[in-house]
Design a protein around this motif. Sequence first.
Motif, PDB file in Angstrom:
ATOM      1  N   ALA A 100       3.712  -9.175 -17.202  1.00 32.54           N
ATOM      2  CA  ALA A 100       2.746  -9.318 -15.888  1.00 32.54           C
ATOM      3  C   ALA A 100       2.435  -7.732 -15.700  1.00 32.54           C
ATOM      4  O   ALA A 100       1.557  -7.594 -15.386  1.00 32.54           O
ATOM      5  CB  ALA A 100       3.011  -9.544 -14.547  1.00 32.54           C
ATOM      6  N   ASN A 101       3.393  -6.615 -16.150  1.00 32.43           N
ATOM      7  CA  ASN A 101       3.476  -5.492 -15.675  1.00 32.43           C
ATOM      8  C   ASN A 101       2.212  -5.141 -17.158  1.00 32.43           C
ATOM      9  O   ASN A 101       1.502  -4.300 -16.975  1.00 32.43           O
ATOM     10  CB  ASN A 101       4.671  -5.115 -16.645  1.00 32.43           C
ATOM     11  CG  ASN A 101       5.186  -4.652 -15.355  1.00 32.43           C
ATOM     12  OD1 ASN A 101       5.198  -4.620 -14.034  1.00 32.43           O
ATOM     13  ND2 ASN A 101       6.490  -4.442 -15.349  1.00 32.43           N
TER      14      ASN A 101
ATOM     15  N   PHE B 108       5.026  -3.883  -4.784  1.00 37.05           N
ATOM     16  CA  PHE B 108       5.170  -3.320  -6.300  1.00 37.05           C
ATOM     17  C   PHE B 108       4.711  -1.928  -6.474  1.00 37.05           C
ATOM     18  O   PHE B 108       3.401  -1.440  -7.065  1.00 37.05           O
ATOM     19  CB  PHE B 108       5.140  -4.429  -7.267  1.00 37.05           C
ATOM     20  CG  PHE B 108       5.684  -3.765  -8.126  1.00 37.05           C
ATOM     21  CD1 PHE B 108       7.237  -4.549  -9.187  1.00 37.05           C
ATOM     22  CD2 PHE B 108       4.808  -4.721  -9.180  1.00 37.05           C
ATOM     23  CE1 PHE B 108       7.502  -4.930  -9.812  1.00 37.05           C
ATOM     24  CE2 PHE B 108       5.355  -5.090 -10.523  1.00 37.05           C
ATOM     25  CZ  PHE B 108       6.592  -5.125 -10.982  1.00 37.05           C
TER      26      PHE B 108
ATOM     27  N   TYR C 233       2.164  -0.569  -9.856  1.00 32.37           N
ATOM     28  CA  TYR C 233       0.513  -0.218  -9.620  1.00 32.37           C
ATOM     29  C   TYR C 233       0.075   1.201  -9.704  1.00 32.37           C
ATOM     30  O   TYR C 233      -1.163   1.625 -10.177  1.00 32.37           O
ATOM     31  CB  TYR C 233      -0.419  -1.386  -8.613  1.00 32.37           C
ATOM     32  CG  TYR C 233       0.011  -2.675  -8.336  1.00 32.37           C
ATOM     33  CD1 TYR C 233       0.323  -3.461  -9.202  1.00 32.37           C
ATOM     34  CD2 TYR C 233       1.055  -2.478  -6.857  1.00 32.37           C
ATOM     35  CE1 TYR C 233       1.035  -4.646  -9.073  1.00 32.37           C
ATOM     36  CE2 TYR C 233       1.188  -4.338  -6.499  1.00 32.37           C
ATOM     37  CZ  TYR C 233       1.472  -4.842  -7.707  1.00 32.37           C
ATOM     38  OH  TYR C 233       1.876  -6.389  -6.958  1.00 32.37           O
TER      39      TYR C 233
ATOM     40  N   CYS D 113       0.013  -7.704  -3.182  1.00 33.23           N
ATOM     41  CA  CYS D 113       0.979  -8.465  -4.222  1.00 33.23           C
ATOM     42  C   CYS D 113       1.545  -9.194  -3.048  1.00 33.23           C
ATOM     43  O   CYS D 113       1.611  -9.372  -1.803  1.00 33.23           O
ATOM     44  CB  CYS D 113       2.243  -7.163  -4.210  1.00 33.23           C
ATOM     45  SG  CYS D 113       3.691  -7.741  -4.638  1.00 33.23           S
TER      46      CYS D 113
ATOM     47  N   ASN E 243       6.089  -7.798  -2.548  1.00 33.03           N
ATOM     48  CA  ASN E 243       8.237  -7.380  -3.534  1.00 33.03           C
ATOM     49  C   ASN E 243       7.936  -6.207  -2.706  1.00 33.03           C
ATOM     50  O   ASN E 243       6.551  -5.240  -3.380  1.00 33.03           O
ATOM     51  CB  ASN E 243       7.659  -7.881  -4.690  1.00 33.03           C
ATOM     52  CG  ASN E 243       9.098  -7.155  -5.970  1.00 33.03           C
ATOM     53  OD1 ASN E 243       9.863  -7.028  -4.316  1.00 33.03           O
ATOM     54  ND2 ASN E 243       8.974  -6.521  -6.856  1.00 33.03           N
TER      55      ASN E 243
ATOM     56  N   ASP F 270      -1.666 -10.444  -6.935  1.00 36.96           N
ATOM     57  CA  ASP F 270      -0.118 -10.665  -8.161  1.00 36.96           C
ATOM     58  C   ASP F 270       0.426 -11.621  -7.145  1.00 36.96           C
ATOM     59  O   ASP F 270       0.759 -11.520  -6.292  1.00 36.96           O
ATOM     60  CB  ASP F 270      -0.375  -9.106  -8.032  1.00 36.96           C
ATOM     61  CG  ASP F 270       1.358  -9.009  -8.923  1.00 36.96           C
ATOM     62  OD1 ASP F 270       1.538 -10.204  -9.535  1.00 36.96           O
ATOM     63  OD2 ASP F 270       2.247  -8.032  -8.995  1.00 36.96           O
TER      64      ASP F 270
ATOM     65  N   ALA G 189       3.230 -13.027  -8.061  1.00 34.61           N
ATOM     66  CA  ALA G 189       4.755 -12.452  -9.670  1.00 34.61           C
ATOM     67  C   ALA G 189       5.401 -14.041  -8.918  1.00 34.61           C
ATOM     68  O   ALA G 189       6.442 -14.796  -9.150  1.00 34.61           O
ATOM     69  CB  ALA G 189       4.849 -11.643  -9.444  1.00 34.61           C
ATOM     70  N   TYR G 190       5.873 -14.180  -7.885  1.00 36.30           N
ATOM     71  CA  TYR G 190       6.655 -15.527  -7.044  1.00 36.30           C
ATOM     72  C   TYR G 190       5.794 -16.356  -6.057  1.00 36.30           C
ATOM     73  O   TYR G 190       6.318 -16.982  -5.238  1.00 36.30           O
ATOM     74  CB  TYR G 190       6.864 -13.918  -5.378  1.00 36.30           C
ATOM     75  CG  TYR G 190       7.968 -13.111  -6.511  1.00 36.30           C
ATOM     76  CD1 TYR G 190       9.085 -13.082  -7.285  1.00 36.30           C
ATOM     77  CD2 TYR G 190       7.314 -11.903  -6.637  1.00 36.30           C
ATOM     78  CE1 TYR G 190      10.028 -12.386  -7.349  1.00 36.30           C
ATOM     79  CE2 TYR G 190       8.109 -10.759  -6.859  1.00 36.30           C
ATOM     80  CZ  TYR G 190       9.199 -10.869  -7.786  1.00 36.30           C
ATOM     81  OH  TYR G 190       9.839  -9.999  -8.135  1.00 36.30           O
TER      82      TYR G 190
ATOM     83  N   THR H 275       3.732 -14.462 -13.915  1.00 40.15           N
ATOM     84  CA  THR H 275       4.722 -14.331 -14.948  1.00 40.15           C
ATOM     85  C   THR H 275       6.111 -15.412 -14.697  1.00 40.15           C
ATOM     86  O   THR H 275       5.546 -15.810 -14.456  1.00 40.15           O
ATOM     87  CB  THR H 275       5.224 -12.775 -14.097  1.00 40.15           C
ATOM     88  OG1 THR H 275       6.338 -12.533 -15.057  1.00 40.15           O
ATOM     89  CG2 THR H 275       6.300 -12.928 -12.984  1.00 40.15           C
TER      90      THR H 275
ATOM     91  N   SER I  16       8.440 -14.873 -15.528  1.00 38.71           N
ATOM     92  CA  SER I  16       9.528 -13.472 -15.798  1.00 38.71           C
ATOM     93  C   SER I  16      10.394 -14.363 -14.307  1.00 38.71           C
ATOM     94  O   SER I  16      12.016 -13.653 -14.213  1.00 38.71           O
ATOM     95  CB  SER I  16       9.568 -12.694 -14.885  1.00 38.71           C
ATOM     96  OG  SER I  16       9.059 -11.574 -16.322  1.00 38.71           O
ATOM     97  N   LYS I  17       9.923 -14.786 -12.800  1.00 41.83           N
ATOM     98  CA  LYS I  17      11.003 -15.101 -12.176  1.00 41.83           C
ATOM     99  C   LYS I  17      11.444 -16.597 -12.282  1.00 41.83           C
ATOM    100  O   LYS I  17      12.804 -17.366 -12.313  1.00 41.83           O
ATOM    101  CB  LYS I  17       9.879 -15.001 -11.225  1.00 41.83           C
ATOM    102  CG  LYS I  17       9.340 -13.232 -11.072  1.00 41.83           C
ATOM    103  CD  LYS I  17      10.665 -12.242 -10.242  1.00 41.83           C
ATOM    104  CE  LYS I  17      10.081 -10.901 -11.116  1.00 41.83           C
ATOM    105  NZ  LYS I  17      11.114  -9.820 -11.027  1.00 41.83           N
TER     106      LYS I  17
ATOM    107  N   ARG J 262       9.867 -11.287 -21.454  1.00 40.22           N
ATOM    108  CA  ARG J 262       8.651 -10.264 -21.558  1.00 40.22           C
ATOM    109  C   ARG J 262       6.954 -11.461 -21.794  1.00 40.22           C
ATOM    110  O   ARG J 262       6.908 -11.055 -22.389  1.00 40.22           O
ATOM    111  CB  ARG J 262       8.739  -9.299 -21.962  1.00 40.22           C
ATOM    112  CG  ARG J 262       9.925  -8.664 -22.699  1.00 40.22           C
ATOM    113  CD  ARG J 262      10.736  -8.216 -20.696  1.00 40.22           C
ATOM    114  NE  ARG J 262       9.765  -7.268 -20.210  1.00 40.22           N
ATOM    115  CZ  ARG J 262       9.189  -7.471 -19.125  1.00 40.22           C
ATOM    116  NH1 ARG J 262       9.821  -8.742 -17.946  1.00 40.22           N
ATOM    117  NH2 ARG J 262       8.289  -7.105 -18.270  1.00 40.22           N
TER     118      ARG J 262
HETATM  119  C1  LIG Z   1       4.747  -8.707  -7.526  1.00 37.85           C
HETATM  120  C2  LIG Z   1       6.053  -8.369  -9.014  1.00 37.85           C
HETATM  121  N1  LIG Z   1       4.590  -8.002 -10.040  1.00 37.85           N
HETATM  122  C3  LIG Z   1       5.136  -8.441 -11.247  1.00 37.85           C
HETATM  123  C4  LIG Z   1       6.152  -7.777 -11.918  1.00 37.85           C
HETATM  124  C5  LIG Z   1       6.412  -7.839 -12.966  1.00 37.85           C
HETATM  125  O1  LIG Z   1       6.839  -8.834 -13.924  1.00 37.85           O
HETATM  126  P1  LIG Z   1       6.866  -9.053 -14.965  1.00 37.85           P
HETATM  127  O2  LIG Z   1       8.301  -9.608 -15.797  1.00 37.85           O
HETATM  128  O3  LIG Z   1       6.678 -10.416 -15.935  1.00 37.85           O
HETATM  129  O4  LIG Z   1       6.551  -8.219 -16.244  1.00 37.85           O
HETATM  130  C6  LIG Z   1       6.870  -8.570 -11.020  1.00 37.85           C
HETATM  131  C7  LIG Z   1       8.694  -7.743 -11.351  1.00 37.85           C
HETATM  132  O5  LIG Z   1       9.668  -7.465 -10.517  1.00 37.85           O
HETATM  133  C8  LIG Z   1       6.917  -8.944 -10.166  1.00 37.85           C
HETATM  134  O6  LIG Z   1       7.766  -7.873  -8.506  1.00 37.85           O
END
Ligand SMILES: Cc1ncc(COP(=O)(O)O)c(C=O)c1O
Length: 370
Positions: A98-99, A123, A126, A166, A170, A197, A199-200, A227, A229-230, A238
């Motif tokens: 997601a980054n 986070f 941004y 977010c 986070n 965002d 992500a969670y 993402t 990733s979580k 990635r």
């Molecule tokens: C809120 C948030 N957005 C995006 C990301 C980035 O995730 P990715 O691993 O997909 O780059 C994270 C990773 O910790 C996150 O906590």
Amino acid sequence: MSGFDLERLVPAHVASFQAYVPAPPDDVLLRRFGVTHLHRLHNNENPLGPPPAAREVLARWDPAQAAIYPQGDGWHLRRAIAAQFGLEAEQVILGNGANEVIGFVIKAFCEAGCNIVTADRTFAVYEWLASFSGIEPRLAPLRADGFDEAALLRAIDAQTRVIFLCNPNNPTGSWWDHARLERFLEAVDGRAIVVADEAYAEYAEAPGFPDSFALMARHPNLVVFRTFSKLWGLAGLRIGWMAAAPAVAATVRKISISYSVNLLALEAARASVWDTAHLAATRDHVRQGRAGLAALAARLGLPLLDGIGNFAMLRLPMPDTVAHRRLMARGVMARAMTSFRYPGWLRVSFGSAPAMAAFAEALEAVLAEV
Ligand SMILES: Cc1ncc(COP(=O)(O)O)c(C=O)c1O
């Protein structure tokens, strides 16, 4: 080489930016802290790992395939995601985490003189990506550890192109429900892109968590990030994604980087969509971790900040950076929160049961030293 003047070539916003330095690899940390094992409770990873079908993809993968370029824009995976959420494949754009997608959105909508708006304690990527792209990051203060719509709206002006929410946040775990996000979108009234965002989001069990894909149909300035990733346990590969209204996605696609997601990530992610047994097992694990950490915080008399996500924060009666080092020396990695503008706090991911037990033991020992 006499004519080479590096300073002249570097934009001021790059020269003044403080580079983020990632932690060294675990083998170096083990030697540095003189321990034989480090429990990873600092990066919000899923200790259950990827779902079984993704594991199978990885185990069966033919190394000869490493010579082959992946398909350039994740054709199959975008279709799988779109089918899951009732979207068109054209609305989904993949990134190297997601980054990378955060960067796509800033690049697509921001130019010199513009700003982005987000919170001061969220986070940080941004803010960083805007800063080193020469775009002003405007940081609205959190209220009661959550995003504050009034402060965000005050920060917006005619130069604001993107607002990053977010949700859940986070590191605080605070979150906006569907009605609140909708009210905010109505107040912004299309003046800027609003990124949620999420992500969670997969950890959200509370009724009322936004159905952002439905909101997107009525608010075409809404962009959603997700993402693998979580909860999906693919952080090492990635891969993340965004969804947007067709015209917004088409704009972002112009500047997105084709081929930036590797073959293994594409195939493992596709196999993960949408493994409800893995989702349930991970949520169950997180519920246990959350209860255990709450009990620990109560026993030690430490304030706890907790919401949605696979992490929570604890307030310590000592500097977080010192606690971090002492925990490392006891084989536990937790996130010191000074860098998130929460000095004195630690963020702890809900790791495996042995990792949580090791954390509890190490924290008690560290606090006993104070
Ligand atoms: C809120 C948030 N957005 C995006 C990301 C980035 O995730 P990715 O691993 O997909 O780059 C994270 C990773 O910790 C996150 O906590």
